[in-house]
Scaffold this motif. Structure first.
Motif, short mmCIF file in Angstrom:
data_model
loop_
_atom_site.label_atom_id
_atom_site.label_comp_id
_atom_site.label_asym_id
_atom_site.label_seq_id
_atom_site.Cartn_x
_atom_site.Cartn_y
_atom_site.Cartn_z
N ASP A 90 0.81 -0.97 -0.11
CA ASP A 90 -0.15 -0.03 0.06
C ASP A 90 0.80 1.51 0.10
O ASP A 90 1.71 1.52 0.96
CB ASP A 90 -1.07 -0.05 1.32
N PRO A 91 0.87 2.03 -1.02
CA PRO A 91 1.76 3.15 -1.16
C PRO A 91 1.47 4.06 -0.27
O PRO A 91 2.23 5.02 0.37
CB PRO A 91 1.50 3.64 -2.57
N ASP A 92 0.14 4.24 0.37
CA ASP A 92 -0.21 5.33 1.56
C ASP A 92 0.50 4.79 2.87
O ASP A 92 0.71 5.60 3.66
CB ASP A 92 -1.55 5.35 1.54
N VAL A 93 0.87 3.55 3.01
CA VAL A 93 1.43 3.12 4.42
C VAL A 93 3.01 3.40 4.00
O VAL A 93 3.56 3.81 5.12
CB VAL A 93 1.14 1.67 4.50
N GLY A 94 3.57 3.21 3.08
CA GLY A 94 5.04 3.26 2.68
C GLY A 94 5.81 2.27 3.14
O GLY A 94 5.33 1.13 3.53
N CYS A 95 6.92 2.53 3.42
CA CYS A 95 8.10 1.52 4.04
C CYS A 95 8.56 1.91 5.51
O CYS A 95 8.29 3.04 5.78
CB CYS A 95 9.39 1.69 3.27
N PRO A 96 8.85 1.00 5.99
CA PRO A 96 9.88 1.47 7.11
C PRO A 96 10.92 2.16 6.97
O PRO A 96 11.29 2.32 5.70
CB PRO A 96 10.25 0.06 8.05
N ALA A 97 11.37 2.99 7.72
CA ALA A 97 12.36 4.15 7.59
C ALA A 97 13.50 3.61 6.88
O ALA A 97 14.09 4.07 5.98
CB ALA A 97 12.66 4.77 8.80
N ASP A 98 13.91 2.37 7.14
CA ASP A 98 15.20 1.55 6.67
C ASP A 98 14.76 0.97 5.40
O ASP A 98 15.66 0.12 4.72
CB ASP A 98 16.01 0.81 7.60
N GLY A 99 13.45 1.00 4.97
CA GLY A 99 13.19 -0.13 3.73
C GLY A 99 13.03 0.62 2.46
O GLY A 99 13.19 0.20 1.27
N TYR A 100 13.30 2.20 2.33
CA TYR A 100 13.40 2.88 1.25
C TYR A 100 14.66 2.62 0.52
O TYR A 100 15.72 2.64 1.22
CB TYR A 100 13.11 4.26 1.41
N LEU A 101 14.62 2.21 -0.94
CA LEU A 101 15.75 2.08 -1.63
C LEU A 101 16.08 3.45 -2.31
O LEU A 101 15.16 3.97 -3.05
CB LEU A 101 15.58 1.00 -2.62
N LYS A 102 17.40 3.86 -2.47
CA LYS A 102 17.63 4.75 -3.11
C LYS A 102 18.81 4.39 -4.25
O LYS A 102 19.23 3.61 -4.12
CB LYS A 102 18.66 5.81 -2.28
N ARG A 103 18.58 5.13 -5.36
CA ARG A 103 19.57 4.74 -6.53
C ARG A 103 21.13 5.11 -6.25
O ARG A 103 21.51 6.31 -5.44
CB ARG A 103 19.19 5.74 -7.78
N GLU A 104 21.91 4.23 -6.57
CA GLU A 104 23.34 4.40 -6.22
C GLU A 104 23.92 5.24 -7.51
O GLU A 104 23.60 4.80 -8.68
CB GLU A 104 24.17 3.23 -6.30
N GLN A 105 24.63 6.43 -7.32
CA GLN A 105 25.05 7.05 -8.23
C GLN A 105 26.46 6.56 -8.60
O GLN A 105 27.32 6.32 -8.06
CB GLN A 105 25.26 8.58 -7.88
N ALA A 106 26.69 6.35 -10.13
CA ALA A 106 27.54 5.81 -10.43
C ALA A 106 28.97 7.00 -10.66
O ALA A 106 28.59 8.05 -10.61
CB ALA A 106 27.67 5.52 -12.36
N ALA A 107 30.06 6.41 -10.50
CA ALA A 107 31.15 7.47 -10.24
C ALA A 107 31.41 8.33 -11.32
O ALA A 107 31.78 9.63 -11.26
CB ALA A 107 32.34 6.93 -9.77
#
Length: 151
Positions: free
Chosen positions: A131-148
């Motif tokens: 459910d997108p309204d519930v979201g994720c636990p604080a440590d559950g969001y994934l972020k994109r790694e930036q290529a060097a």
């Protein structure tokens, strides 16, 4: 009056998810995304993905043995006929929702919502969720790694 209150609360919850949805193109999705909980997903242009740490994702609790999952196929959710009914489509080149289907357990599919601060697609995060309204636990969001080498 109580009915009006329920309708307002329901609308506001759905509005929050829509307000923070980030629509991104496929080329921005491709790459590795990680969470502080230790989950990692690597997306390819060929609509495949690999990953680790799926047993740490709350949305996968219904999957049989999520600790054994390591990859599969991904597709953006789109509404091909404009009816509002979204379905996974590997031909779609952008979106704000994904579906992951696992090779090791075809019955296990997970919905992934792409978030951005008021739709900011420059620094999106993703949340495997029921459910997108519930979201994720604080440590559950994934972020994109930036290529060097990316500028």
């Amino acid at each position: 009056m109580p009915v009006l209150t329920v309708m307002v609360l329901t609308a506001s919850c759905g509005y929050a998810a829509a307000l923070h949805a980030a629509e991104i193109p496929q080329e921005e999705l491709v790459g590795t995304w990680t969470s502080s909980a230790g989950t990692s997903l690597a997306f390819s242009e060929e609509h495949t993905f690999t990953g680790t740490g799926f047993d740490r994702v709350d949305a996968m609790a219904d999957c049989e043995r999520p600790e054994t999952l390591s990859g599969g196929r991904w597709a953006f959710h789109v509404s091909p006929d404009g009816s509002g009914l979204a379905v996974p489509d590997e031909k779609a080149t952008r979106g704000h929702e994904l579906q992951l289907s696992f090779t090791e357990d075809p019955a296990c599919t997970v919905w992934v919502y792409l978030y951005g601060y008021f739709g900011d697609a420059e620094h999106p995060s993703m949340c495997p969720t029921k459910d997108p309204d519930v979201g994720c636990p604080a440590d559950g969001y994934l972020k994109r790694e930036q290529a060097a080498s990316r500028s």
